[in-house]
Design a protein around this motif. Structure first.
Motif, PDB file in Angstrom:
ATOM      1  N   LEU A  38     -14.815  -9.081   2.868  1.00  0.00           N
ATOM      2  CA  LEU A  38     -13.472  -8.517   2.774  1.00  0.00           C
ATOM      3  C   LEU A  38     -13.425  -7.343   3.744  1.00  0.00           C
ATOM      4  O   LEU A  38     -14.080  -6.321   3.530  1.00  0.00           O
ATOM      5  N   THR A  39     -12.695  -7.525   4.831  1.00  0.00           N
ATOM      6  CA  THR A  39     -12.526  -6.482   5.835  1.00  0.00           C
ATOM      7  C   THR A  39     -11.250  -5.730   5.511  1.00  0.00           C
ATOM      8  O   THR A  39     -10.166  -6.325   5.494  1.00  0.00           O
ATOM      9  N   CYS A  40     -11.385  -4.444   5.252  1.00  0.00           N
ATOM     10  CA  CYS A  40     -10.245  -3.606   4.869  1.00  0.00           C
ATOM     11  C   CYS A  40      -9.828  -2.764   6.075  1.00  0.00           C
ATOM     12  O   CYS A  40     -10.485  -1.758   6.396  1.00  0.00           O
ATOM     13  N   ASP A  41      -8.769  -3.176   6.742  1.00  0.00           N
ATOM     14  CA  ASP A  41      -8.246  -2.419   7.881  1.00  0.00           C
ATOM     15  C   ASP A  41      -7.552  -1.150   7.409  1.00  0.00           C
ATOM     16  O   ASP A  41      -7.460  -0.179   8.147  1.00  0.00           O
ATOM     17  N   VAL A  42      -7.035  -1.182   6.190  1.00  0.00           N
ATOM     18  CA  VAL A  42      -6.530   0.006   5.513  1.00  0.00           C
ATOM     19  C   VAL A  42      -7.585   0.335   4.468  1.00  0.00           C
ATOM     20  O   VAL A  42      -7.985  -0.524   3.686  1.00  0.00           O
ATOM     21  N   LEU A  43      -8.053   1.557   4.458  1.00  0.00           N
ATOM     22  CA  LEU A  43      -9.139   1.921   3.549  1.00  0.00           C
ATOM     23  C   LEU A  43      -8.672   1.855   2.096  1.00  0.00           C
ATOM     24  O   LEU A  43      -7.598   2.357   1.754  1.00  0.00           O
ATOM     25  N   PRO A  44      -9.475   1.232   1.243  1.00  0.00           N
ATOM     26  CA  PRO A  44      -9.068   1.035  -0.157  1.00  0.00           C
ATOM     27  C   PRO A  44      -9.257   2.281  -1.017  1.00  0.00           C
ATOM     28  O   PRO A  44     -10.050   3.165  -0.699  1.00  0.00           O
ATOM     29  N   THR A  45      -8.548   2.300  -2.121  1.00  0.00           N
ATOM     30  CA  THR A  45      -8.771   3.274  -3.180  1.00  0.00           C
ATOM     31  C   THR A  45      -9.866   2.705  -4.077  1.00  0.00           C
ATOM     32  O   THR A  45      -9.942   1.495  -4.284  1.00  0.00           O
ATOM     33  N   VAL A  46     -10.717   3.575  -4.593  1.00  0.00           N
ATOM     34  CA  VAL A  46     -11.813   3.135  -5.460  1.00  0.00           C
ATOM     35  C   VAL A  46     -11.655   3.778  -6.828  1.00  0.00           C
ATOM     36  O   VAL A  46     -11.404   4.977  -6.934  1.00  0.00           O
ATOM     37  N   LYS A  47     -11.779   2.965  -7.862  1.00  0.00           N
ATOM     38  CA  LYS A  47     -11.875   3.476  -9.233  1.00  0.00           C
ATOM     39  C   LYS A  47     -13.304   3.226  -9.671  1.00  0.00           C
ATOM     40  O   LYS A  47     -13.815   2.116  -9.555  1.00  0.00           O
ATOM     41  N   LEU A  48     -13.956   4.291 -10.169  1.00  0.00           N
ATOM     42  CA  LEU A  48     -15.331   4.164 -10.625  1.00  0.00           C
ATOM     43  C   LEU A  48     -15.515   5.041 -11.853  1.00  0.00           C
ATOM     44  O   LEU A  48     -15.231   6.243 -11.805  1.00  0.00           O
ATOM     45  N   SER A  49     -15.944   4.423 -12.934  1.00  0.00           N
ATOM     46  CA  SER A  49     -16.195   5.126 -14.195  1.00  0.00           C
ATOM     47  C   SER A  49     -15.012   6.004 -14.607  1.00  0.00           C
ATOM     48  O   SER A  49     -15.172   7.162 -14.994  1.00  0.00           O
ATOM     49  N   GLY A  50     -13.812   5.457 -14.481  1.00  0.00           N
ATOM     50  CA  GLY A  50     -12.609   6.147 -14.926  1.00  0.00           C
ATOM     51  C   GLY A  50     -12.023   7.143 -13.941  1.00  0.00           C
ATOM     52  O   GLY A  50     -10.962   7.701 -14.192  1.00  0.00           O
ATOM     53  N   GLN A  51     -12.695   7.393 -12.820  1.00  0.00           N
ATOM     54  CA  GLN A  51     -12.166   8.298 -11.803  1.00  0.00           C
ATOM     55  C   GLN A  51     -11.595   7.505 -10.645  1.00  0.00           C
ATOM     56  O   GLN A  51     -12.097   6.439 -10.308  1.00  0.00           O
ATOM     57  N   ARG A  52     -10.550   8.064 -10.030  1.00  0.00           N
ATOM     58  CA  ARG A  52      -9.895   7.415  -8.897  1.00  0.00           C
ATOM     59  C   ARG A  52     -10.194   8.224  -7.639  1.00  0.00           C
ATOM     60  O   ARG A  52     -10.035   9.437  -7.631  1.00  0.00           O
TER      61      ARG A  52
END
Length: 133
Positions: free
Chosen positions: A41-55
């Motif tokens: 999965l190539t993300c040309d727009v950088l993704p948002t990450v949710k990890l352990s309840g934090q965004r």
């Protein structure tokens, strides 16, 4: 033939995120799993990450650590819907792509490929899950 939302993306379920590659202005997420497919999965727009309840957004401290924190996790679900964009869920977090118009950097948001049958998908503003952009 009309494109069915989430049809290709759902093939990631059961795959493991084994690599995150930070390239000059995009990110590649590489998966391996139960088949000979090696999806990327190539993300040309950088993704948002949710990890352990934090965004974490790409402009925030901790974003790269959060993204790397998903390495070795298995994909549990995927989502593709207008207004939501594209999301890949893992046990402890998710990767989400739904950029604001100001975050668009080119003609493409992301591309998924690497399947043995050569199936692929490119997401662009104004199309499919991104009709709202």
């Amino acid at each position: 033939m009309a494109y069915e939302l989430n049809f290709l993306l759902t093939r990631l379920v059961g795959f493991r995120l084994y690599s995150v590659q930070f390239v000059l202005d995009y990110v590649q997420l590489r998966f391996d799993g139960p088949t000979d497919d090696m999806p990327v999965l190539t993300c040309d727009v950088l993704p948002t990450v949710k990890l352990s309840g934090q965004r974490f957004s790409p402009t925030e401290a901790g974003w790269t650590d959060a993204l790397r924190g998903l390495i070795s996790q298995i994909v549990t679900a995927t989502h593709e819907e207008t207004g939501i964009g594209v999301a890949v869920d893992f046990v402890t977090g998710s990767i989400e792509l739904h950029p604001a118009e100001s975050e668009l950097v080119g003609p493409e948001i992301a591309t998924l490929n690497g399947f043995v049958d050569h199936s692929w998908m490119t997401w662009r503003p104004g199309e499919d899950a991104f009709k709202d952009l």
